[in-house]
Design a protein around this motif. Structure first.
Motif, PDB file in Angstrom:
ATOM      1  N   GLU A   1       0.836  -1.195   0.000  1.00 33.65           N
ATOM      2  CA  GLU A   1       0.000   0.000   0.000  1.00 33.65           C
ATOM      3  C   GLU A   1       0.874   1.251   0.000  1.00 33.65           C
ATOM      4  O   GLU A   1       0.384   2.343   0.304  1.00 33.65           O
ATOM      5  N   ASP A   2       2.140   1.095  -0.344  1.00 31.77           N
ATOM      6  CA  ASP A   2       3.058   2.232  -0.435  1.00 31.77           C
ATOM      7  C   ASP A   2       2.484   3.208  -1.466  1.00 31.77           C
ATOM      8  O   ASP A   2       2.301   2.842  -2.638  1.00 31.77           O
ATOM      9  N   PRO A   3       2.183   4.443  -1.072  1.00 26.75           N
ATOM     10  CA  PRO A   3       1.571   5.404  -2.000  1.00 26.75           C
ATOM     11  C   PRO A   3       2.403   5.656  -3.259  1.00 26.75           C
ATOM     12  O   PRO A   3       1.839   5.851  -4.338  1.00 26.75           O
ATOM     13  N   ALA A   4       3.722   5.635  -3.144  1.00 28.88           N
ATOM     14  CA  ALA A   4       4.570   5.878  -4.321  1.00 28.88           C
ATOM     15  C   ALA A   4       4.452   4.719  -5.320  1.00 28.88           C
ATOM     16  O   ALA A   4       4.405   4.939  -6.530  1.00 28.88           O
ATOM     17  N   VAL A   5       4.380   3.500  -4.824  1.00 28.55           N
ATOM     18  CA  VAL A   5       4.239   2.337  -5.701  1.00 28.55           C
ATOM     19  C   VAL A   5       2.847   2.338  -6.333  1.00 28.55           C
ATOM     20  O   VAL A   5       2.695   2.078  -7.533  1.00 28.55           O
ATOM     21  N   ALA A   6       1.830   2.653  -5.542  1.00 34.30           N
ATOM     22  CA  ALA A   6       0.466   2.721  -6.085  1.00 34.30           C
ATOM     23  C   ALA A   6       0.383   3.784  -7.177  1.00 34.30           C
ATOM     24  O   ALA A   6      -0.243   3.558  -8.222  1.00 34.30           O
ATOM     25  N   GLN A   7       1.023   4.927  -6.966  1.00 36.50           N
ATOM     26  CA  GLN A   7       1.011   5.988  -7.977  1.00 36.50           C
ATOM     27  C   GLN A   7       1.754   5.558  -9.238  1.00 36.50           C
ATOM     28  O   GLN A   7       1.306   5.824 -10.358  1.00 36.50           O
ATOM     29  N   LEU A   8       2.883   4.890  -9.089  1.00 35.17           N
ATOM     30  CA  LEU A   8       3.631   4.377 -10.243  1.00 35.17           C
ATOM     31  C   LEU A   8       2.748   3.439 -11.057  1.00 35.17           C
ATOM     32  O   LEU A   8       2.661   3.553 -12.281  1.00 35.17           O
ATOM     33  N   CYS A   9       2.081   2.512 -10.380  1.00 35.61           N
ATOM     34  CA  CYS A   9       1.238   1.535 -11.083  1.00 35.61           C
ATOM     35  C   CYS A   9       0.033   2.218 -11.722  1.00 35.61           C
ATOM     36  O   CYS A   9      -0.349   1.884 -12.855  1.00 35.61           O
ATOM     37  N   ALA A  10      -0.567   3.167 -11.022  1.00 32.95           N
ATOM     38  CA  ALA A  10      -1.710   3.892 -11.594  1.00 32.95           C
ATOM     39  C   ALA A  10      -1.285   4.655 -12.840  1.00 32.95           C
ATOM     40  O   ALA A  10      -1.976   4.613 -13.871  1.00 32.95           O
ATOM     41  N   SER A  11      -0.152   5.329 -12.785  1.00 28.86           N
ATOM     42  CA  SER A  11       0.338   6.091 -13.943  1.00 28.86           C
ATOM     43  C   SER A  11       0.673   5.174 -15.107  1.00 28.86           C
ATOM     44  O   SER A  11       0.349   5.476 -16.260  1.00 28.86           O
ATOM     45  N   ALA A  12       1.330   4.062 -14.808  1.00 26.55           N
ATOM     46  CA  ALA A  12       1.679   3.099 -15.862  1.00 26.55           C
ATOM     47  C   ALA A  12       0.420   2.546 -16.507  1.00 26.55           C
ATOM     48  O   ALA A  12       0.315   2.487 -17.743  1.00 26.55           O
ATOM     49  N   PHE A  13      -0.546   2.145 -15.693  1.00 29.51           N
ATOM     50  CA  PHE A  13      -1.774   1.589 -16.252  1.00 29.51           C
ATOM     51  C   PHE A  13      -2.485   2.614 -17.129  1.00 29.51           C
ATOM     52  O   PHE A  13      -2.912   2.293 -18.241  1.00 29.51           O
ATOM     53  N   GLU A  14      -2.627   3.829 -16.650  1.00 28.37           N
ATOM     54  CA  GLU A  14      -3.341   4.854 -17.429  1.00 28.37           C
ATOM     55  C   GLU A  14      -2.622   5.160 -18.739  1.00 28.37           C
ATOM     56  O   GLU A  14      -3.270   5.391 -19.767  1.00 28.37           O
TER      57      GLU A  14
END
Length: 174
Positions: free
Chosen positions: A147-160
């Motif tokens: 649930e690391d916010p930086a990892v979640a943001q990386l994955c969200a950006s990559a997916f989008e």
């Protein structure tokens, strides 16, 4: 982390807004697909009009989650020409769409300038990431969650980024 379908189902059911899945392999060695893949290679195709022949617990779960308003999206990055496995996946993807999942395909050559995580992942509500770890032959090994916010943001950006470029399932032909 070892995970059963039940515990994954609990994760999916707990999603409130979104569940996105990025797949980046050209073949998976899923034990539950061995027979279906072999039959597909012999010419068997699922009949869209015979829902009872292909509806299965996974699709019930997808429908349950999407019916409560969770947006489920899956993007697949694929090499072209497509592997037999990806052609097999494509031929059965209409079942996921029928259950409420949105699916897009991105030819790998169009992903070269994207920053992507090293493993396939699910991202739930833009906060919980589950990485699916596979061995070299495509066998699932384990999952890692964060649930690391930086990892979640990386994955969200990559997916989008992938989603924006990818081709909707109904327009991607094999």
């Amino acid at each position: 982390m070892s995970q059963s379908l039940t515990s994954f189902a609990d994760l999916l059911r707990a999603a409130e807004r979104s569940a996105v899945h990025l797949e980046m392999r050209d073949a998976y060695g899923a034990e539950n697909e061995i027979e279906g893949f072999a039959a597909w290679r012999e010419g068997h195709r699922l009949n869209p009009d015979d829902r009872d022949s292909w509806w299965r617990p996974w699709l019930d779960l997808v429908q349950e989650v999407t019916n409560k308003g969770v947006v489920m999206r899956r993007a697949r990055i694929v090499s072209e020409p497509l592997s037999d496995y990806i052609r097999f996946e494509h031929s059965g993807t209409f079942t996921n769409v029928a259950a409420g999942e949105q699916i897009r395909w991105l030819p790998r050559r169009h992903a070269s300038d994207l920053a992507l995580p090293g493993n396939d992942f699910w991202l739930f509500d833009r906060r919980l990431v589950q990485f699916n770890i596979f061995d070299g032959s495509g066998q699932w090994v384990h999952t890692d969650q964060t649930e690391d916010p930086a990892v979640a943001q990386l994955c969200a950006s990559a997916f989008e980024a992938v989603w924006e470029r990818a081709i909707p399932h109904e327009k991607y032909s094999v």
